[in-house]
Design an enzyme around this catalytic site. Structure first.
Site, PDB file in Angstrom:
ATOM      1  CB  SER A 148      13.317   7.210  -7.897  1.00  0.00           C
ATOM      2  OG  SER A 148      13.545   8.524  -7.428  1.00  0.00           O
ATOM      3  CE1 TYR A 162       9.643   9.140 -11.639  1.00  0.00           C
ATOM      4  CE2 TYR A 162      10.585   9.625  -9.479  1.00  0.00           C
ATOM      5  CZ  TYR A 162      10.730   9.158 -10.771  1.00  0.00           C
ATOM      6  OH  TYR A 162      11.948   8.694 -11.204  1.00  0.00           O
TER       7      TYR A 162
END
Length: 253
Positions: A148, A162
């Site tokens: 990501s 995250y």
């Protein structure tokens, strides 16, 4: 004509496992790999109906696919999904570590269990699936992880675990690429930017933050990521390894 039908056939004779592929980016990757001729296994955790639809879309177009239940946070289930792929299709050539997620929230309110779940899904599952896959991958094998851009730029508060766990995939990729180079197995990390999915819709709350930061001025569709995945999975990418490649509409520039 179905978009899943075999077109150019770059991956005919290959077998791929795509983790977390019942919907969104993973589902688009699975369909595209099948379109290129690969037999595809997908894993799912909580969406068997969606997984069945992905499989049906592939098999109805003449491809081969199977769905395997596996919680990415369960190491034994992850190993079993790799073994199940080989038992079903007889081999494994391509692993796409797509499963991911994790709790978002104010850092000081997150629990150790929240942290452990993030690590289990976003890091440990990649470690376990890759290690299990390496028992089956031969020369020319492909390992592709879906990271990501939040590993590089977190645009909003409350995403610390995250971001941390996705950043780890870059280091894993570089180190393992060096280790597996002599076996002609490539290892790469693809980092999507804003992508329109069920969990991150283009009209969701974060869109008002992401779109102004993205030169392309929009979210991508999941299908816009799949061409790079096919390239990295295919025969023309043998000299691309240890790379982290952003598909982000310019978000990280």
């Amino acid at each position: 004509m179905s978009t899943t039908t075999t077109a150019r056939g770059q991956l005919v004779g290959k077998v791929a496992l795509v983790t977390g592929a019942s919907r969104g980016i993973g589902a688009a990757i699975a369909r595209r790999l099948a379109r290129e001729g690969a037999a595809v296994a997908i894993t799912y955790h909580s969406s068997p109906g969606h997984a069945d639809k992905v499989v049906e879309s592939i098999t109805s177009a003449g491809g081969k696919a199977v769905a395997i239940a596996a919680d990415a946070a369960d190491a034994e289930a992850v190993r079993a999904s790799v073994n199940g792929t080989v038992e079903t299709f007889g081999r494994l050539d391509i692993l796409v570590n797509n499963a991911g997620g994790g709790p978002f929230g104010p850092f000081e309110q997150l629990t150790v269990d929240d942290f452990d779940r993030s690590v289990a899904v976003n890091i440990r599952s990649v470690f376990v699936a890759t290690q299990a896959a390496l028992r089956h991958l031969g020369d020319g094998g492909r390992i592709i992880s879906i990271g990501s851009v939040f590993a590089e730029r977190m645009p909003v508060p409350n995403g610390t675990p995250y971001s941390l766990t996705k950043a780890a995939i870059g280091g894993f990729t570089r180190a393992l690429a060096r280790e597996l180079g002599p076996r002609a197995i490539t290892v790469n990390n693809v980092q999507p930017g804003p992508v329109d999915t069920d969990s991150n819709p283009a009209d969701g709350d974060i869109a008002s933050v992401m779109i102004p930061l993205t030169p392309a001025g929009r979210f991508a569709s999941p299908e816009e990521l799949t061409g790079l995945i096919v390239y990295l999975a295919g025969p023309e990418s043998g000299y691309v390894t240890g790379a982290t490649i952003n598909i982000d509409g310019g978000y990280t520039v």
